[in-house]
Design a protein around this motif. Structure first.
Motif, PDB file in Angstrom:
ATOM      1  N   MET A 280      36.127   2.711  66.984  1.00 53.04           N
ATOM      2  CA  MET A 280      34.839   2.418  66.251  1.00 53.04           C
ATOM      3  C   MET A 280      34.038   3.205  67.121  1.00 53.04           C
ATOM      4  O   MET A 280      33.825   3.229  68.423  1.00 53.04           O
ATOM      5  CB  MET A 280      34.672   1.050  66.494  1.00 53.04           C
ATOM      6  CG  MET A 280      33.329   0.737  66.053  1.00 53.04           C
ATOM      7  SD  MET A 280      33.248  -1.083  65.834  1.00 53.04           S
ATOM      8  CE  MET A 280      31.639  -1.434  65.735  1.00 53.04           C
ATOM      9  N   SER A 281      33.092   4.007  66.727  1.00 51.81           N
ATOM     10  CA  SER A 281      32.197   4.879  67.490  1.00 51.81           C
ATOM     11  C   SER A 281      31.085   3.924  67.843  1.00 51.81           C
ATOM     12  O   SER A 281      30.685   2.892  67.123  1.00 51.81           O
ATOM     13  CB  SER A 281      31.614   6.174  66.540  1.00 51.81           C
ATOM     14  OG  SER A 281      31.166   5.593  65.286  1.00 51.81           O
ATOM     15  N   ASP A 282      30.127   4.452  68.529  1.00 49.58           N
ATOM     16  CA  ASP A 282      28.915   3.591  69.030  1.00 49.58           C
ATOM     17  C   ASP A 282      27.852   4.045  67.846  1.00 49.58           C
ATOM     18  O   ASP A 282      27.880   5.083  67.149  1.00 49.58           O
ATOM     19  CB  ASP A 282      28.331   4.111  70.279  1.00 49.58           C
ATOM     20  CG  ASP A 282      29.293   3.949  71.603  1.00 49.58           C
ATOM     21  OD1 ASP A 282      29.812   3.086  71.465  1.00 49.58           O
ATOM     22  OD2 ASP A 282      29.101   4.787  72.480  1.00 49.58           O
ATOM     23  N   ALA A 283      27.121   2.992  67.630  1.00 50.44           N
ATOM     24  CA  ALA A 283      26.133   3.326  66.608  1.00 50.44           C
ATOM     25  C   ALA A 283      24.516   2.454  67.014  1.00 50.44           C
ATOM     26  O   ALA A 283      24.616   1.548  67.910  1.00 50.44           O
ATOM     27  CB  ALA A 283      26.615   2.428  65.390  1.00 50.44           C
ATOM     28  N   VAL A 284      23.657   2.926  66.410  1.00 51.96           N
ATOM     29  CA  VAL A 284      22.357   2.241  66.516  1.00 51.96           C
ATOM     30  C   VAL A 284      21.912   1.694  65.307  1.00 51.96           C
ATOM     31  O   VAL A 284      22.077   1.992  64.132  1.00 51.96           O
ATOM     32  CB  VAL A 284      21.401   3.285  67.110  1.00 51.96           C
ATOM     33  CG1 VAL A 284      19.837   2.708  67.168  1.00 51.96           C
ATOM     34  CG2 VAL A 284      21.816   3.836  68.323  1.00 51.96           C
ATOM     35  N   TYR A 285      21.240   0.508  65.342  1.00 54.07           N
ATOM     36  CA  TYR A 285      20.877  -0.203  64.111  1.00 54.07           C
ATOM     37  C   TYR A 285      19.441  -0.587  64.180  1.00 54.07           C
ATOM     38  O   TYR A 285      18.863  -0.550  65.291  1.00 54.07           O
ATOM     39  CB  TYR A 285      21.534  -1.709  63.935  1.00 54.07           C
ATOM     40  CG  TYR A 285      23.122  -1.450  63.751  1.00 54.07           C
ATOM     41  CD1 TYR A 285      23.686  -1.121  62.701  1.00 54.07           C
ATOM     42  CD2 TYR A 285      23.889  -1.319  65.034  1.00 54.07           C
ATOM     43  CE1 TYR A 285      25.044  -1.005  62.437  1.00 54.07           C
ATOM     44  CE2 TYR A 285      25.188  -1.151  64.694  1.00 54.07           C
ATOM     45  CZ  TYR A 285      25.956  -0.894  63.593  1.00 54.07           C
ATOM     46  OH  TYR A 285      27.304  -0.845  63.391  1.00 54.07           O
TER      47      TYR A 285
ATOM     48  N   ARG B 286      22.312   0.623  59.576  1.00 51.98           N
ATOM     49  CA  ARG B 286      22.692   1.695  60.646  1.00 51.98           C
ATOM     50  C   ARG B 286      22.002   2.804  60.482  1.00 51.98           C
ATOM     51  O   ARG B 286      21.655   3.347  59.335  1.00 51.98           O
ATOM     52  CB  ARG B 286      24.332   1.843  60.610  1.00 51.98           C
ATOM     53  CG  ARG B 286      24.659   2.894  61.325  1.00 51.98           C
ATOM     54  CD  ARG B 286      26.446   2.970  61.383  1.00 51.98           C
ATOM     55  NE  ARG B 286      26.602   3.971  62.251  1.00 51.98           N
ATOM     56  CZ  ARG B 286      28.006   4.081  62.553  1.00 51.98           C
ATOM     57  NH1 ARG B 286      28.811   3.315  62.048  1.00 51.98           N
ATOM     58  NH2 ARG B 286      28.346   5.096  63.382  1.00 51.98           N
TER      59      ARG B 286
ATOM     60  N   ASP C 125      23.475   9.178  62.072  1.00 54.39           N
ATOM     61  CA  ASP C 125      24.049   9.934  63.188  1.00 54.39           C
ATOM     62  C   ASP C 125      23.068  11.319  63.119  1.00 54.39           C
ATOM     63  O   ASP C 125      23.043  11.868  61.894  1.00 54.39           O
ATOM     64  CB  ASP C 125      25.362  10.211  63.379  1.00 54.39           C
ATOM     65  CG  ASP C 125      26.058   8.667  63.511  1.00 54.39           C
ATOM     66  OD1 ASP C 125      25.495   8.319  64.474  1.00 54.39           O
ATOM     67  OD2 ASP C 125      27.356   8.937  63.383  1.00 54.39           O
TER      68      ASP C 125
END
Length: 70
Positions: free
Chosen positions: A1-6, A66, A69
């Motif tokens: 699982m990649s890092d994400a920003v929400y 989300r 990217d």
């Protein structure tokens, strides 16, 4: 699982049928403008009364989505 920003937004949906329909209306409308919807939180619940009966529901929800990217 990649890092994400929400990010979260707050919207209010309404329905004369049910609380669930008010939430679904809010999410459906947000989904027309935003991608990547992931979760929701109910933050407020209100209703209108007419002739001693529930006439209309209003539900405020925070919707998390989300960010894309780069």
């Amino acid at each position: 699982m990649s890092d994400a920003v929400y990010k979260k937004i707050e919207v209010t949906g309404s329905s004369s049928n049910s609380i669930e329909q008010a939430v679904e209306n809010a999410i459906a409308k947000a989904g027309k403008s935003l991608r990547g919807l992931r979760w929701f939180e109910v933050t407020e619940l209100r209703g209108n009364i007419d002739d001693a009966r529930i006439a209309h529901w209003q539900v405020t929800v925070k919707i998390g989505f989300r960010l894309d990217d780069d």
